[in-house]
Design an enzyme around this catalytic site. Sequence first.
Site, PDB file in Angstrom:
ATOM      1  N   LYS A   1       0.837  -1.207   0.000  1.00 14.98           N
ATOM      2  CA  LYS A   1       0.000   0.000   0.000  1.00 14.98           C
ATOM      3  C   LYS A   1       0.864   1.246   0.000  1.00 14.98           C
ATOM      4  O   LYS A   1       0.639   2.177  -0.773  1.00 14.98           O
ATOM      5  CB  LYS A   1      -0.914   0.022   1.233  1.00 14.98           C
ATOM      6  CG  LYS A   1      -2.132  -0.854   1.101  1.00 14.98           C
ATOM      7  CD  LYS A   1      -2.895  -0.928   2.418  1.00 14.98           C
ATOM      8  CE  LYS A   1      -3.845  -2.109   2.383  1.00 14.98           C
ATOM      9  NZ  LYS A   1      -4.249  -2.574   3.701  1.00 14.98           N
TER      10      LYS A   1
ATOM     11  N   GLN B   1      -5.227  -1.406   9.473  1.00 19.39           N
ATOM     12  CA  GLN B   1      -5.132  -2.768   8.939  1.00 19.39           C
ATOM     13  C   GLN B   1      -5.766  -3.763   9.910  1.00 19.39           C
ATOM     14  O   GLN B   1      -5.475  -3.750  11.103  1.00 19.39           O
ATOM     15  CB  GLN B   1      -3.644  -3.106   8.695  1.00 19.39           C
ATOM     16  CG  GLN B   1      -3.387  -4.446   8.060  1.00 19.39           C
ATOM     17  CD  GLN B   1      -3.864  -4.540   6.617  1.00 19.39           C
ATOM     18  OE1 GLN B   1      -3.888  -3.541   5.890  1.00 19.39           O
ATOM     19  NE2 GLN B   1      -4.275  -5.722   6.200  1.00 19.39           N
TER      20      GLN B   1
ATOM     21  N   ASP C   1     -11.685   2.739   3.809  1.00 17.70           N
ATOM     22  CA  ASP C   1     -12.092   1.332   3.740  1.00 17.70           C
ATOM     23  C   ASP C   1     -13.605   1.196   3.578  1.00 17.70           C
ATOM     24  O   ASP C   1     -14.089   0.125   3.202  1.00 17.70           O
ATOM     25  CB  ASP C   1     -11.715   0.626   5.047  1.00 17.70           C
ATOM     26  CG  ASP C   1     -10.481  -0.240   4.924  1.00 17.70           C
ATOM     27  OD1 ASP C   1     -10.243  -0.772   3.838  1.00 17.70           O
ATOM     28  OD2 ASP C   1      -9.768  -0.376   5.934  1.00 17.70           O
TER      29      ASP C   1
HETATM   30  N1  GUN Z   1      -7.181  -6.774   6.105  1.00 15.47           N
HETATM   31  C1  GUN Z   1      -7.438  -7.545   5.025  1.00 15.47           C
HETATM   32  N2  GUN Z   1      -8.130  -6.844   4.099  1.00 15.47           N
HETATM   33  C2  GUN Z   1      -8.315  -5.615   4.599  1.00 15.47           C
HETATM   34  C3  GUN Z   1      -8.945  -4.434   4.094  1.00 15.47           C
HETATM   35  O1  GUN Z   1      -9.506  -4.386   3.004  1.00 15.47           O
HETATM   36  N3  GUN Z   1      -8.900  -3.366   4.918  1.00 15.47           N
HETATM   37  C4  GUN Z   1      -8.306  -3.392   6.137  1.00 15.47           C
HETATM   38  N4  GUN Z   1      -8.343  -2.291   6.870  1.00 15.47           N
HETATM   39  N5  GUN Z   1      -7.711  -4.458   6.628  1.00 15.47           N
HETATM   40  C5  GUN Z   1      -7.716  -5.561   5.857  1.00 15.47           C
END
Ligand code: GUN
Length: 292
Positions: free
Chosen positions: A53, A97, A120
């Site tokens: 990311k 996350q 998100d």
């Molecule tokens: N962990 C796995 N996929 C995601 C996601 O799309 N967003 C977040 N915040 N954590 C994750």
Amino acid sequence: MEKIIDGKAFAERLRADVGTKVAALKARDGVVPGLAVVLVGEDPASQVYVRNKGKQTVEVGMQSFEHKLPDTTSQEDLMQLIDQLNGDDSVHGILVQLPLPKQIDEKSVINRINPDKDVDGFHLDNVGRLSIGEEGIVPCTPLGCLMMIKDQLGDLSGKHAVIVGRSNIVGKPVAALLLQENCTVVITHSRTVNLEEECRRADILVAAVGRAEMVKGDWVKPGATVIDVGINRIETDEGKTRLVGDVDFASVEPVAGKITPVPGGVGPMTIACLLHNTLQQACRINNVAVPE
Ligand code: GUN
């Protein structure tokens, strides 16, 4: 068009488009979108996601802020960091996350994020907006699925869509998005009676259950569009591990009209959509239009 949907190429095009718009936004309004990613603990898969990311955020010309906290972090300390990021004008997107360590209540952390910075789309305000079809932030993986489906099929009105899995992160938001596109939507799950029969009715079949290669070729209507959201590691006969989806690609691919592979299907779209969401929110927060 190819039968196998190339998610990697689609995501590259989307990221290039975001990059062009970020440059235009900077030139026109002097705004540089900023994305803050918070990682608590040492989960290896999460570390890989966070690294990717950060890298892709910088590549499209945005500012990347990474906050890595120990797995002993208290709820209170994490809440304080969220408050600080909520108040920081250079941050337009906040992603915490998941999963979080046991001592932390995930829901209260997510709902502490300013809903305008919740890239998100997990905050209850954004979940509510999506459920009533109001504009808001859409979760990244479901948005990636929708973009690929629309790119392949165009108008989705009247299509029969079947979702396998009812998670808050994928199944439910995908269903809401397809309903918004005027599909007839069926959500199936572990208690569904005659799951295979339900799947065979689908023009659009989205598999998001987390069960390796569960959906077989004889569950699929010939010509259907099959979107595989699963990411499962399985042991091969040679004792190695292999990444597979929730769809048994070998038996489904000959039957499907269109299909996403794993890896290289839905996966790459998630971060591209995160960058898309961050750009949207940077424009929204600054009260300017998204550059054309
Ligand atoms: N962990 C796995 N996929 C995601 C996601 O799309 N967003 C977040 N915040 N954590 C994750």
